[in-house]
Design a protein around this motif. Structure first.
Motif, PDB file in Angstrom:
ATOM      1  N   MET A 155      17.353 -17.092  26.373  1.00 43.45           N
ATOM      2  CA  MET A 155      18.718 -16.565  26.480  1.00 43.45           C
ATOM      3  C   MET A 155      18.751 -15.098  26.884  1.00 43.45           C
ATOM      4  N   TYR A 156      17.587 -14.489  27.042  1.00 38.08           N
ATOM      5  CA  TYR A 156      17.566 -13.055  27.382  1.00 38.08           C
ATOM      6  C   TYR A 156      17.903 -12.867  28.856  1.00 38.08           C
ATOM      7  N   ARG A 157      18.841 -11.946  29.139  1.00 41.50           N
ATOM      8  CA  ARG A 157      19.315 -11.700  30.497  1.00 41.50           C
ATOM      9  C   ARG A 157      19.135 -10.235  30.891  1.00 41.50           C
ATOM     10  N   ALA A 158      18.091  -9.601  30.408  1.00 42.56           N
ATOM     11  CA  ALA A 158      17.758  -8.213  30.757  1.00 42.56           C
ATOM     12  C   ALA A 158      18.845  -7.221  30.346  1.00 42.56           C
ATOM     13  N   GLN A 159      19.631  -7.548  29.337  1.00 39.10           N
ATOM     14  CA  GLN A 159      20.661  -6.632  28.875  1.00 39.10           C
ATOM     15  C   GLN A 159      20.138  -5.738  27.754  1.00 39.10           C
ATOM     16  N   ASN A 160      20.853  -4.634  27.506  1.00 37.44           N
ATOM     17  CA  ASN A 160      20.547  -3.761  26.377  1.00 37.44           C
ATOM     18  C   ASN A 160      21.448  -4.131  25.202  1.00 37.44           C
ATOM     19  N   PHE A 161      21.001  -3.762  23.991  1.00 38.15           N
ATOM     20  CA  PHE A 161      21.748  -4.111  22.794  1.00 38.15           C
ATOM     21  C   PHE A 161      21.978  -2.871  21.934  1.00 38.15           C
ATOM     22  N   LYS A 162      23.178  -2.760  21.400  1.00 33.15           N
ATOM     23  CA  LYS A 162      23.465  -1.718  20.417  1.00 33.15           C
ATOM     24  C   LYS A 162      23.147  -2.260  19.027  1.00 33.15           C
ATOM     25  N   VAL A 163      22.316  -1.536  18.297  1.00 32.86           N
ATOM     26  CA  VAL A 163      21.853  -1.992  16.981  1.00 32.86           C
ATOM     27  C   VAL A 163      22.198  -0.948  15.927  1.00 32.86           C
ATOM     28  N   GLU A 164      22.737  -1.391  14.819  1.00 31.15           N
ATOM     29  CA  GLU A 164      22.945  -0.536  13.648  1.00 31.15           C
ATOM     30  C   GLU A 164      21.953  -0.977  12.575  1.00 31.15           C
ATOM     31  N   LEU A 165      21.254  -0.001  11.992  1.00 27.77           N
ATOM     32  CA  LEU A 165      20.193  -0.322  11.035  1.00 27.77           C
ATOM     33  C   LEU A 165      20.255   0.644   9.859  1.00 27.77           C
ATOM     34  N   ARG A 166      20.204   0.099   8.669  1.00 24.13           N
ATOM     35  CA  ARG A 166      20.231   0.915   7.450  1.00 24.13           C
ATOM     36  C   ARG A 166      19.137   0.447   6.507  1.00 24.13           C
ATOM     37  N   PHE A 167      18.428   1.410   5.925  1.00 27.91           N
ATOM     38  CA  PHE A 167      17.357   1.097   4.982  1.00 27.91           C
ATOM     39  C   PHE A 167      17.784   1.449   3.564  1.00 27.91           C
ATOM     40  N   ASP A 168      17.583   0.516   2.652  1.00 31.21           N
ATOM     41  CA  ASP A 168      17.762   0.750   1.224  1.00 31.21           C
ATOM     42  C   ASP A 168      16.398   0.628   0.565  1.00 31.21           C
ATOM     43  N   VAL A 169      16.057   1.599  -0.280  1.00 34.48           N
ATOM     44  CA  VAL A 169      14.718   1.645  -0.867  1.00 34.48           C
ATOM     45  C   VAL A 169      14.818   1.653  -2.386  1.00 34.48           C
ATOM     46  N   ASP A 182       0.848  -1.193   0.000  1.00 32.23           N
ATOM     47  CA  ASP A 182       0.000   0.000   0.000  1.00 32.23           C
ATOM     48  C   ASP A 182       0.879   1.238   0.000  1.00 32.23           C
ATOM     49  N   ASP A 183       0.321   2.344  -0.512  1.00 28.07           N
ATOM     50  CA  ASP A 183       1.006   3.629  -0.397  1.00 28.07           C
ATOM     51  C   ASP A 183       0.956   4.098   1.051  1.00 28.07           C
ATOM     52  N   GLY A 184       1.989   4.805   1.489  1.00 30.26           N
ATOM     53  CA  GLY A 184       1.918   5.423   2.801  1.00 30.26           C
ATOM     54  C   GLY A 184       3.097   5.120   3.693  1.00 30.26           C
ATOM     55  N   GLU A 185       2.924   5.480   4.960  1.00 33.12           N
ATOM     56  CA  GLU A 185       3.987   5.391   5.948  1.00 33.12           C
ATOM     57  C   GLU A 185       4.001   4.005   6.593  1.00 33.12           C
ATOM     58  N   HIS A 186       5.047   3.255   6.332  1.00 35.19           N
ATOM     59  CA  HIS A 186       5.216   1.933   6.920  1.00 35.19           C
ATOM     60  C   HIS A 186       6.047   2.069   8.202  1.00 35.19           C
ATOM     61  N   LEU A 187       5.568   1.425   9.252  1.00 34.79           N
ATOM     62  CA  LEU A 187       6.218   1.503  10.556  1.00 34.79           C
ATOM     63  C   LEU A 187       7.117   0.282  10.744  1.00 34.79           C
ATOM     64  N   ILE A 188       8.400   0.529  10.990  1.00 36.60           N
ATOM     65  CA  ILE A 188       9.382  -0.531  11.185  1.00 36.60           C
ATOM     66  C   ILE A 188       9.907  -0.431  12.613  1.00 36.60           C
ATOM     67  N   CYS A 189       9.632  -1.441  13.418  1.00 35.27           N
ATOM     68  CA  CYS A 189       9.988  -1.398  14.845  1.00 35.27           C
ATOM     69  C   CYS A 189      10.924  -2.539  15.208  1.00 35.27           C
ATOM     70  N   ALA A 190      11.848  -2.225  16.125  1.00 33.75           N
ATOM     71  CA  ALA A 190      12.748  -3.233  16.696  1.00 33.75           C
ATOM     72  C   ALA A 190      12.345  -3.465  18.141  1.00 33.75           C
ATOM     73  N   TYR A 191      12.126  -4.722  18.498  1.00 35.49           N
ATOM     74  CA  TYR A 191      11.701  -5.097  19.837  1.00 35.49           C
ATOM     75  C   TYR A 191      12.696  -6.091  20.431  1.00 35.49           C
ATOM     76  N   ILE A 192      12.570  -6.273  21.743  1.00 37.86           N
ATOM     77  CA  ILE A 192      13.281  -7.349  22.424  1.00 37.86           C
ATOM     78  C   ILE A 192      12.262  -8.404  22.836  1.00 37.86           C
ATOM     79  N   ASN A 193      12.540  -9.635  22.450  1.00 37.40           N
ATOM     80  CA  ASN A 193      11.687 -10.752  22.837  1.00 37.40           C
ATOM     81  C   ASN A 193      12.069 -11.178  24.262  1.00 37.40           C
ATOM     82  N   GLU A 194      11.335 -10.665  25.241  1.00 36.62           N
ATOM     83  CA  GLU A 194      11.668 -10.910  26.647  1.00 36.62           C
ATOM     84  C   GLU A 194      11.456 -12.366  27.049  1.00 36.62           C
ATOM     85  N   THR A 195      10.678 -13.094  26.281  1.00 38.59           N
ATOM     86  CA  THR A 195      10.386 -14.491  26.644  1.00 38.59           C
ATOM     87  C   THR A 195      11.467 -15.465  26.151  1.00 38.59           C
TER      88      THR A 195
END
Length: 216
Positions: free
Chosen positions: A112-126, A96-109
């Protein structure tokens, strides 16, 4: 042919190309980004995450709202991707035309998750920037000239798609502006009638009061 190629390259500013971010991801704060693209446009997300973020970090893409074409976190989910360790990518095509929402989440369940934070690098090519032409050339056995022609064809298609999308946005904006102007005009007319009616009512009241005093 050279003039055509020059014109196409000069016009390529119409197509959103590459945008990159880096951020820290925690369990309480998902990170979301908006890509405003026309339908049938290819979008690729290239990311780099820590090795311990594998399968814990999740990327979700939701489609624009059906009415105003704005992003909607409760909208239709069109892609779900669990991050691989190190570097990886995800790809989706806008339906569809319009604003697509791209979200990064942490799967807490995740176990292997130990309540840590993560540094993420993200690049979009269109658009054509999201196409892997090296793999295309190998799989389709394209020569160097054929590959360049394919790139130009894809670029022209993306430019046309973007121009059509911009025209539709312009029409929608004009309709909203005309509707707003019409509402403002009728509101002004209503205010004028209210003021005139108030004035007439006051004159009648004063006239009634003076007549009453005259008879007294």
């Amino acid at each position: 042919m050279l003039k055509l190629a020059t014109l196409l390259l000069a016009s390529s500013w119409l197509i959103p190309q590459i945008s990159g971010y880096y951020f820290f991801l925690s369990k309480d704060v998902p990170r979301c980004f908006i890509e405003d693209v026309p339908h049938d446009m290819l979008v690729m997300g290239n990311y780099k995450v820590p090795s311990d973020g594998k399968e814990i970090i999740v990327f979700v893409v939701t489609a624009p709202g059906s009415k105003d074409k704005k992003h909607d976190i409760e909208g239709e989910e069109i892609m779900l991707h669990h991050a691989a360790a190190g570097e990886g990518k995800f790809v989706f095509t806008a339906h569809d035309d319009g604003e697509h929402l791209i979200c990064a989440y942490i799967n807490e369940t995740h176990p292997m998750y130990r309540a840590q934070n993560f540094k993420v690098e993200l690049r979009f090519d269109v658009g054509e920037h999201a196409t892997n032409y090296d793999d295309m050339a190998k799989s389709e056995h394209l020569s160097a000239i054929e590959l360049e022609v394919r790139k130009l064809v894809d670029l022209v298609r993306d430019i046309r798609s973007q121009q059509q999308y911009l025209r539709e946005r312009e029409v929608n904006f004009r309709q909203i502006s005309e509707s707003t102007n019409s509402s403002v005009m009728w509101w002004s007319v209503l205010q004028s009638f209210v003021l005139i009616g108030s004035g007439v009512w006051q004159v009648i009241q004063l006239k009634t009061m003076f007549n009453a005093k005259k008879w007294d």
